[in-house]
Scaffold this active site. Structure first.
Site: not given
Length: 754
Positions: A371, A459, A652
């Site tokens: 999203d 949503y 990372f």
């Protein structure tokens, strides 16, 4: 080829020009009074100033966002570029100058031989005079195909779909009563699925055709269309495949001819009712108890006024103080979080929210929503007073410059309110075991809530940060809104539940990722886990007997690869971040505990195609050393290029740095599996659909800091054991006021035979 595109940024101009362009400036304005303002979102004036400056640079060749062709150079997003932590801390600690205020600007360069996306830092604000290119870790370039969808592309997509569907109009009218051609009220619409293809560079999207009625997400027509829109010229867009009622078709013509011959099995949808549509919020039916629902229920009130202070983007409550902002790209972000004047965390922020689905139809099996790629921070629509937030809440507007030709005001996008928790923060009844008591004491439960929402199409996410008086901070997200549903076929039952006559609620997993940059009593922190193990020892006070008892097993995590807790495996119950050089009065390292509230599980097997874009979702928790070139675990480009994303979280931790006595970031994943069911109609409800985490002091203080609150009640008998006369001690007014109960506080405390 990706790396070669780097030199194509900014239309092939010399690299030095890309780094810096200077114009005349009338000088900076006066510094805002509150230090928190260095983290404040850009004002409408600043957003306009950045846009005006960039639109005026001839070497950028920018065109307005709205209208025109897709193959153009346009400004997509402008938001605050936060200052570097070192500079910000020096300023906040009064040993450095105010950091230069800058904007992050995203430009789509589509009007060139090798289109790409470029990010710029623009400043100084409020009067920008220069820009420089912002890069990703590893020097990755962002291909044009990874760009988020724009309003213009959606308009062109709809036009292309309507034209392509013309031969299917008789079929659509027959089975749905709705259509695309020359419709006024009984129209069809679509929801688009992402990612848009099966590999890098693709831009072909499955579209779920739906009847446009209230709650259209629950009204699929049974038709799904794969539309290829990779070419910047919409005249070359084409339908590549279709799915209708369980069958695939290679072309519109094939499906239309099957219908014309009468060989196509049809799924005729019932006429939607004029009232009480199953997807609407209109009341229907009655509760069996007959208790009233036509009157207002319980409300929140502030009988003596607000107990928090809001100054710009600085929020203060009890011992708490923090700065906040609402990023257009990813949502809420807290900075400089302090309790009692001491910094607990430098940054807490939402990074990403994903929902990965399964299903029988092509759209369902392709749906893997990320999203941030839909700018969930800019989907912060108006909060309703009395429903989304209490009537007493303070409401704040947000301003976004996203895919627009100027700032857009989102009214009441955030709210702040104090919430009665309904349970005491602490309480004790000290019985005398003779029908009376020695004392009663309790402290009411309250929390301050900072809230916003993201409505990403179907949503709705409700994002909360809660501050408690005892030094506990909670991050929480509720999921509600419409389920992402597809057309029901018997084969679909393997992937969800039938929730209406022609509707399948598809199985999916929600995961949310947070960044927690902890500074526990300073920036130099260490991480350890703690849980119990059992020992079987000789009983020292009973010869020959044995005792089985728990003991604390501590495990320091010294390097990044040791500090990852994979999903699918039980995690230690105590996750502790401490300052090895600072101790409380009792000799313990000053520590905060991270406590997860989650039912998260894996979304895909490790290393599978789209999983490469969400490698953070492999872990409940990963702890890394903080670096300025690792600001986020995801990006707005991952949705449309998850196969080769510009940000790969796994990088990372790949170098496996030491994390002892270092500036650490905790990357937290929470989530839940959602198997839709009939009770998700019309909407998914919030109870049971909330996840998050707590930050809890663990020997950070010398005692519970909520003892500073003046809200407790203490009751002591003056004549024990009869307890007929009581001393009631309060540090607040005897009665809170008429909005709660007009009578002052009273207490009895006895328990006698009757």
């Amino acid at each position: 080829m990706r790396r070669r595109q780097r030199r194509m940024w900014l239309l092939g101009l010399p690299w030095a020009l890309a780094l810096l362009v200077t114009m005349a400036s009338s000088g900076p304005s006066a510094d805002p009074p509150d230090p928190a303002s260095i983290f404040a979102d850009l004002s409408p004036e600043e957003l306009r100033a950045v846009r005006t400056f960039l639109m005026g640079r001839p070497e950028l060749g920018l065109s307005p966002s709205q209208g025109g062709p897709l193959a153009k150079n346009s400004l997509f997003l402008v938001e605050l570029l936060p200052p570097k932590k070192r500079s910000a801390l020096r300023f906040l600690e009064h040993v450095g100058a105010r950091p230069r205020r800058e904007a992050r600007a995203i430009i789509f360069f589509g009007a060139q031989a090798e289109p790409n996306i470029t990010e710029l830092a623009v400043g100084p604000l409020p009067r920008p005079s220069s820009y420089r290119v912002l890069g990703f870790k590893g020097g990755r370039a962002v291909p044009f195909s990874a760009r988020p969808m724009t309003r213009l592309e959606y308009e062109l997509l709809y036009e292309a779909l309507v034209a392509a569907m013309a031969p299917l109009e008789p079929l659509l009218r027959e089975v749905t009563g709705f259509g695309f051609q020359n419709c006024s009220e009984r129209c069809l619409t679509f929801s688009d699925i992402a990612p848009r293809g099966l590999g890098p560079g693709e831009r072909r999207t499955w579209l779920v055709i739906q009847r446009f009625v209230e709650g259209y997400f629950l009204h699929p027509a049974g038709l799904e269309v794969l539309l290829d829109h990779q070419d910047p010229d919409p005249r070359r867009w084409a339908v590549r495949q279709l799915w209708y009622n369980g069958r695939y078709f290679a072309s519109v013509r094939e499906l239309a001819e099957s219908h014309a011959r009468g060989t196509l099995p049809l799924a005729r949808l019932p006429e939607p009712p004029a009232r009480h549509l199953f997807s609407s919020y209109e009341p229907r039916g009655r509760f069996a108890s007959g208790t009233p629902t036509e009157v207002h229920g319980a409300k929140v009130c502030e009988p003596q006024g607000r107990r928090y202070r809001l100054r710009g983007n600085r929020l203060e409550y009890g011992g708490w103080s923090l700065a906040f902002r609402l990023r257009s790209s990813a949502g809420l972000q807290l900075f400089d979080v302090r309790f009692g004047g001491e910094r607990v965390a430098y940054e807490l922020s939402v990074q990403e929210a994903i929902a990965f689905y399964g299903g029988h139809s092509p759209a369902a099996m392709q749906t893997k929503y990320m999203d941030a790629g839909w700018a969930m921070g800019a989907s912060s629509y108006e909060l309703a007073r009395g429903v989304d937030c209490p009537e007493t809440a303070t409401f704040l507007d947000a301003h976004h410059l996203l895919d627009a030709d100027g700032p857009v005001r989102f009214r009441h996008a955030l709210c702040v309110f104090e919430l009665p928790t309904g349970v005491p923060l602490r309480r004790h009844f000290d019985s005398d075991f003779q029908g009376g008591f020695h004392f009663y004491a309790g402290l009411e439960g309250r929390a301050l809530v900072l809230r916003t929402t993201s409505t990403v199409y179907n949503y709705d996410y409700i994002w909360d940060f809660l501050l408690y008086p005892n030094g506990v901070l909670e991050a929480k997200v509720h999921a509600t809104g419409y389920i992402h549903a597809t057309f029901y076929t018997p084969e679909g039952r393997r992937y969800g539940s039938r929730v209406h006559s022609h509707l399948l609620g598809n199985i999916h997993t929600h995961l949310v990722h947070y960044k927690v940059d902890l500074d526990v009593a300073g920036s130099g922190n260490s991480f350890e886990t703690m849980d119990i193990r059992f020992e079987n020892i000789s009983n020292p006070w009973s010869a020959g007997a044995r005792v089985v008892q728990p003991w604390l097993h501590r495990e320091p995590r010294r390097r990044e690869r040791e500090a990852v807790l994979p999903l699918g495996r039980p995690a230690p119950r105590y996750l502790l971040f401490s300052n090895p050089r600072r101790r409380n009065r009792w000799g313990h390292r000053r520590t905060f505990r991270l406590q997860l509230s989650s039912h998260a599980g894996p979304v895909l097997p490790r290393g599978w195609r789209e999983e490469r874009g969400v490698t953070w979702a492999r872990y409940h928790l990963a702890v890394t050393r903080r670096h300025e070139n690792e600001p986020s675990s995801s990006s707005i480009y991952t949705q449309n290029d998850p196969w080769d994303p510009p940000v790969t979280f796994e990088n990372f931790i790949r170098d496996n740095e030491t994390i002892e006595d270092q500036d650490l970031v905790a990357w937290v994943t929470v989530g839940f599996l959602h198997v839709p069911h009939a009770e998700d109609i019309p909407n998914t409800a919030t109870p049971g659909n909330a996840v998050g985490f707590f930050l809890r002091p663990f020997n950070f203080f010398n005692e519970d800091p909520s003892v500073a609150s003046r809200a407790p009640v203490i009751v002591r008998p003056l004549d024990p054991p009869s307890c007929s006369r009581l001393e009631i001690r309060r540090w607040t007014p005897p009665s809170p006021g008429a909005c709660v109960h007009p009578e002052p506080f009273t207490y009895n405390g006895t328990y006698r035979l009757v």
